[in-house]
Design a protein around this motif. Structure first.
Motif, mmCIF file in Angstrom:
data_model
loop_
_atom_site.group_PDB
_atom_site.id
_atom_site.type_symbol
_atom_site.label_atom_id
_atom_site.label_comp_id
_atom_site.label_asym_id
_atom_site.label_seq_id
_atom_site.Cartn_x
_atom_site.Cartn_y
_atom_site.Cartn_z
ATOM 1 N N TYR B 5 11.515 -2.521 62.202
ATOM 2 C CA TYR B 5 11.725 -1.890 60.753
ATOM 3 C C TYR B 5 12.474 -0.590 61.007
ATOM 4 N N PRO B 6 13.783 -0.240 60.505
ATOM 5 C CA PRO B 6 14.533 -1.054 59.686
ATOM 6 C C PRO B 6 15.439 -1.830 60.700
ATOM 7 N N PRO B 87 8.943 8.162 58.415
ATOM 8 C CA PRO B 87 7.692 8.309 58.835
ATOM 9 C C PRO B 87 6.839 7.839 57.393
ATOM 10 N N ASP B 88 7.262 8.305 56.250
ATOM 11 C CA ASP B 88 6.390 7.824 54.823
ATOM 12 C C ASP B 88 6.784 6.439 54.847
ATOM 13 N N PHE B 89 7.911 5.725 54.946
ATOM 14 C CA PHE B 89 8.313 4.585 54.565
ATOM 15 C C PHE B 89 7.251 3.624 55.620
ATOM 16 N N LYS B 90 7.428 4.215 57.031
ATOM 17 C CA LYS B 90 6.812 3.441 58.023
ATOM 18 C C LYS B 90 5.124 3.196 57.469
ATOM 19 N N GLU B 91 4.684 4.146 56.924
ATOM 20 C CA GLU B 91 3.174 3.992 56.514
ATOM 21 C C GLU B 91 3.004 2.924 55.444
ATOM 22 N N VAL B 92 3.903 3.064 54.646
ATOM 23 C CA VAL B 92 3.887 2.005 53.421
ATOM 24 C C VAL B 92 4.137 0.242 54.255
ATOM 25 N N VAL B 93 5.220 0.531 55.057
ATOM 26 C CA VAL B 93 5.566 -0.972 55.624
ATOM 27 C C VAL B 93 4.117 -1.619 56.570
ATOM 28 N N LYS B 94 3.522 -0.555 57.079
ATOM 29 C CA LYS B 94 2.384 -0.933 57.906
ATOM 30 C C LYS B 94 1.225 -1.317 56.788
ATOM 31 N N ILE B 100 3.357 2.754 45.299
ATOM 32 C CA ILE B 100 3.332 3.329 43.777
ATOM 33 C C ILE B 100 2.697 4.604 44.019
ATOM 34 N N ALA B 101 1.484 4.817 44.774
ATOM 35 C CA ALA B 101 1.113 6.037 44.852
ATOM 36 C C ALA B 101 2.098 7.056 45.345
ATOM 37 N N GLY B 102 2.980 6.581 46.486
ATOM 38 C CA GLY B 102 3.803 7.493 46.915
ATOM 39 C C GLY B 102 5.056 7.904 46.147
ATOM 40 N N HIS B 120 8.140 -2.860 33.614
ATOM 41 C CA HIS B 120 8.002 -4.000 34.635
ATOM 42 C C HIS B 120 7.165 -3.603 35.679
ATOM 43 N N ALA B 121 6.101 -2.795 35.341
ATOM 44 C CA ALA B 121 5.189 -2.082 36.441
ATOM 45 C C ALA B 121 4.603 -3.328 37.262
ATOM 46 N N LYS B 122 4.313 -4.372 36.767
ATOM 47 C CA LYS B 122 3.500 -5.362 37.477
ATOM 48 C C LYS B 122 4.551 -5.867 38.499
ATOM 49 N N PHE B 123 5.716 -6.006 38.140
ATOM 50 C CA PHE B 123 6.848 -6.595 39.350
ATOM 51 C C PHE B 123 7.040 -5.610 40.349
ATOM 52 N N VAL B 124 7.104 -4.351 39.971
ATOM 53 C CA VAL B 124 7.221 -3.279 41.123
ATOM 54 C C VAL B 124 5.988 -3.225 41.823
ATOM 55 N N ARG B 125 4.843 -3.357 41.345
ATOM 56 C CA ARG B 125 3.700 -3.530 42.018
ATOM 57 C C ARG B 125 3.548 -4.574 42.921
ATOM 58 N N ALA B 126 3.947 -5.759 42.543
ATOM 59 C CA ALA B 126 4.075 -6.839 43.140
ATOM 60 C C ALA B 126 5.343 -6.626 44.686
ATOM 61 N N VAL B 127 6.313 -6.226 44.316
ATOM 62 C CA VAL B 127 7.246 -5.935 45.222
ATOM 63 C C VAL B 127 6.675 -4.959 46.304
ATOM 64 N N ALA B 128 6.056 -3.915 45.823
ATOM 65 C CA ALA B 128 5.655 -3.164 46.787
ATOM 66 C C ALA B 128 4.395 -3.688 47.550
ATOM 67 N N ASN B 129 3.778 -4.645 47.069
ATOM 68 C CA ASN B 129 2.678 -5.362 48.024
ATOM 69 C C ASN B 129 3.243 -6.023 48.998
ATOM 70 N N SER B 130 4.608 -6.716 48.588
ATOM 71 C CA SER B 130 5.274 -7.598 49.720
ATOM 72 C C SER B 130 5.711 -6.804 50.966
ATOM 73 N N ILE B 131 5.758 -5.547 50.660
ATOM 74 C CA ILE B 131 6.679 -5.022 51.960
ATOM 75 C C ILE B 131 5.735 -4.921 52.989
ATOM 76 N N SER B 132 4.445 -4.885 52.845
ATOM 77 C CA SER B 132 3.803 -4.797 54.117
ATOM 78 C C SER B 132 2.873 -6.144 54.208
ATOM 79 N N SER B 133 3.398 -7.233 53.805
ATOM 80 C CA SER B 133 2.914 -8.528 53.794
ATOM 81 C C SER B 133 3.225 -9.234 55.258
ATOM 82 N N PHE B 134 4.021 -8.714 56.010
ATOM 83 C CA PHE B 134 4.491 -9.430 57.146
ATOM 84 C C PHE B 134 4.586 -8.374 58.390
#
Lengths: 452, 141
Positions: B5-6, B87-94, B100-102, B120-134
């Motif tokens: 990443y990235p 460094p901030d994005f890295k913590e999200v990806v990890k 969203i909190a960020g 579309h907060a639910k969509f944004v939340r779901a996409v945010a959750n997918s960042i750290s899913s792999f």
């Protein structure tokens, strides 16, 4: 002299519609330099651009969707035909209901809940404080199960899909009782002994009996009640204080007709009776001791949120009096150039600045225990935030009243909306224990009172 | 092997994660419909990343049609721009920090129509959750 005669006002006239000489060019010229409501205190290092922008979305929504029908809302106090679709737009379509539910339950799980709530409260109350109350009270009572570290994930998972779904689902924090009024909120001294609504455990069910009165959204708007009750009538043991969920369609729940009030017509208030209402045992929030402990966080949020609403109302009044006194010419100069009027204008600004500064500080303290050292459910927060609520509810009343004094009959008229804010704001000082409890608890905090 | 990443490889993995999420598909069915729902993530240097890197995500109707590293964001059409440090994005990806909190606390700057984000907060939340899913690997570690 300010207008005092009704005869000056033609029905339906607006401020810009020709009642006064047109000074709009001069106002526009001054307007480029003149501060706006966004120049009042809102610390940018605490409230992110994102949260402020979120507030502006609510502001734009309110101006486009709510304000055009705002005066009709006062007549909609019984049916809620106008208000209910608007509630759906804010709670469902703009995601306010879902803001604090955990992601797993379909929510947005926003951090810094007090800061976010304060922005919502301020912006919505600027449009209509009754509507703000209805919106925010939908999830207010649920805070003890929504927020970390005391989140009840099972209940969030059960009710999250309803609050975060596509249909309107409204909550109600059923607290006040007809017999004891503010005593329920006065836990520090009364310790729950006057709570008459009971929850009795029968096998795997709580059986609720009692009568609540006045809660926001109670007048047939609510789908779910957070019932503040006791497991032992007359007890002063904190372990007996209980918060139990009761869906509005449960057998034994009945709701009265809404009360017709001086203001806040967008918020329905009524009686709720619980007659042998059976709900699953898991519907109790946390259990002995912890229900009371985390409820205190919700009470503090209510105090700070009340102050935020007062700020929103005062900002609206500021906008109205600024425009009015800039356009109306008396004795050859605009009203604002008269020293007595300037005195009023100055006081309005001072009240907004002082309340805002105090309110944002407490919001920050509540959201950041790692800096300030107090848990958000610390009883000291309840006590000292009563002082903020007391101050805010006192100055908002004065701001509305003084604005009316200087606007004369125009301020008293529905056309200018100060009158609406004047009627609406009064209950902010009355609710959550009234000015009496706010005063006593504030004094209790600062002076360690022993008998009051 | 985990993607760095990235990198384009990481972008390909993220695209797969987005498109295999039922939550994103459901919550995002109206995302990008009638407005530009494409996003650019501007990852600013630090923590091992030496130059500003942009990740472009084309999203519409609950699907990600494109996810790639781009050079110049002005060459693509997007509706939302998210800025933050590596460094901030890295913590999200990890998965250590919540995206969203960020955004809400100002760690990340999000530019774009807020009304669309809120509705579309639910969509944004779901996409945010997918960042750290792999699984991923990181520069500077």
């Amino acid at each position: 002299m300010p207008a005092t005669g009704r005869s000056l006002l033609r029905s339906g006239d607006q401020m810009d519609a020709g009642v006064f000489p047109d000074h709009s060019e001069a106002v526009a010229k001054q307007g480029s330099k003149m501060p706006t409501i966004d120049d009042f205190i809102r610390p940018r290092e605490w409230v992110s651009d994102f949260v402020s922008e979120m507030g502006k979305v609510l502001r734009r929504w309110g101006e486009e969707r709510y304000v055009p029908m705002r005066r009709q809302v006062d007549e909609d106090w019984r049916e809620h035909k106008i208000v209910e679709p608007l509630l759906k737009e804010v709670l469902v379509d703009l995601g306010i209901n879902a803001a604090f539910f955990p992601a797993e339950a379909g929510g947005t799980e926003m951090p810094e809940p007090m800061t976010v709530c304060a922005v919502m409260a301020e912006e919505l109350a600027r449009i209509d404080s009754g509507f703000a109350t209805a919106c925010l009270c939908s999830v207010w009572g649920l805070m003890p199960i929504l927020l970390t570290p005391h989140r009840n994930m099972d209940l969030c998972m059960e009710f999250g899909p309803r609050f975060c779904g596509d249909e309107l689902y409204v909550g109600c924090h059923a607290m006040t009782e007809s017999d004891s009024g503010a005593d329920v909120e006065n836990f520090g001294r009364m310790k729950g002994r006057t709570i008459r609504t009971t929850a009795r455990l029968d096998g795997n069910e709580w059986v609720i009996n009692g009568h609540k009165v006045w809660p926001s959204n109670s007048g047939k708007a609510a789908d779910l009640f957070v019932v503040v009750c006791t497991t032992r009538k007359g007890s002063t043991d904190p372990n007996d204080f209980a918060l139990v969920l009761a869906p509005a369609d449960s057998t034994g729940v009945s709701v009265g007709n809404p009360y017709q009030k001086a203001g806040m017509a967008a918020d329905l208030n009524s009686d709720i009776w619980f007659d042998e209402v059976r709900v699953p045992k898991r519907y109790r929030f946390h259990g002995p001791g912890d229900d009371l402990k985390y409820w205190k966080r919700a009470i503090t949020m209510g105090n700070i949120g009340s102050a935020a609403m007062c700020v929103g109302i005062m900002k609206s009044v500021y906008e109205i009096v600024k425009k009015f006194t800039s356009q109306r010419v008396v004795a050859g100069k605009t009203l604002k150039e008269h020293s007595m009027v300037a005195d009023m204008l100055s006081e309005v600004a001072v009240c907004i600045e002082s309340t805002s500064a105090w309110m944002w500080q407490y919001a920050r303290e509540l959201d950041h225990p790692e800096i300030y050292g107090w848990d958000p459910w610390d009883e000291r927060f309840v006590l000292k935030s009563r002082g903020l609520a007391l101050y805010a509810s006192t100055v908002v009343e004065r701001v509305c009243s003084r604005a009316m004094d200087f606007m004369g009959s125009y301020g008293y008229s529905r056309e200018f909306d100060v009158e609406k804010h004047w009627r609406d704001q009064k209950v902010i000082g009355i609710w959550m224990g009234g000015k009496g409890l706010k005063t006593l608890e504030n004094a209790r905090y600062w002076y360690d009172l022993e008998t009051l | 092997m985990a993607a760095l990443y990235p990198s384009q490889e990481w972008c390909d993995e993220w695209k797969k994660a987005i498109n295999s999420s039922r939550a994103i598909k459901e919550a995002g069915k109206n995302w990008g419909v009638g407005f530009n729902g494409n996003l650019v993530f501007e990852i600013q240097p630090g923590g091992g990343l030496e130059t500003t890197t942009h990740v472009f995500v084309a999203a519409s109707g609950g699907e990600c049609t494109e996810c790639r590293i781009i050079g110049d964001p002005s060459k693509v059409a997007f509706g939302f721009h998210v800025k933050g440090s590596y460094p901030d994005f890295k913590e999200v990806v990890k998965g250590n920090k919540d995206f969203i909190a960020g955004v809400v606390t100002g760690v990340f700057k999000l530019e774009g129509p807020m009304l669309k984000i809120m509705s579309h907060a639910k969509f944004v939340r779901a996409v945010a959750n997918s960042i750290s899913s792999f699984e991923a690997e990181y520069l500077g570690e």
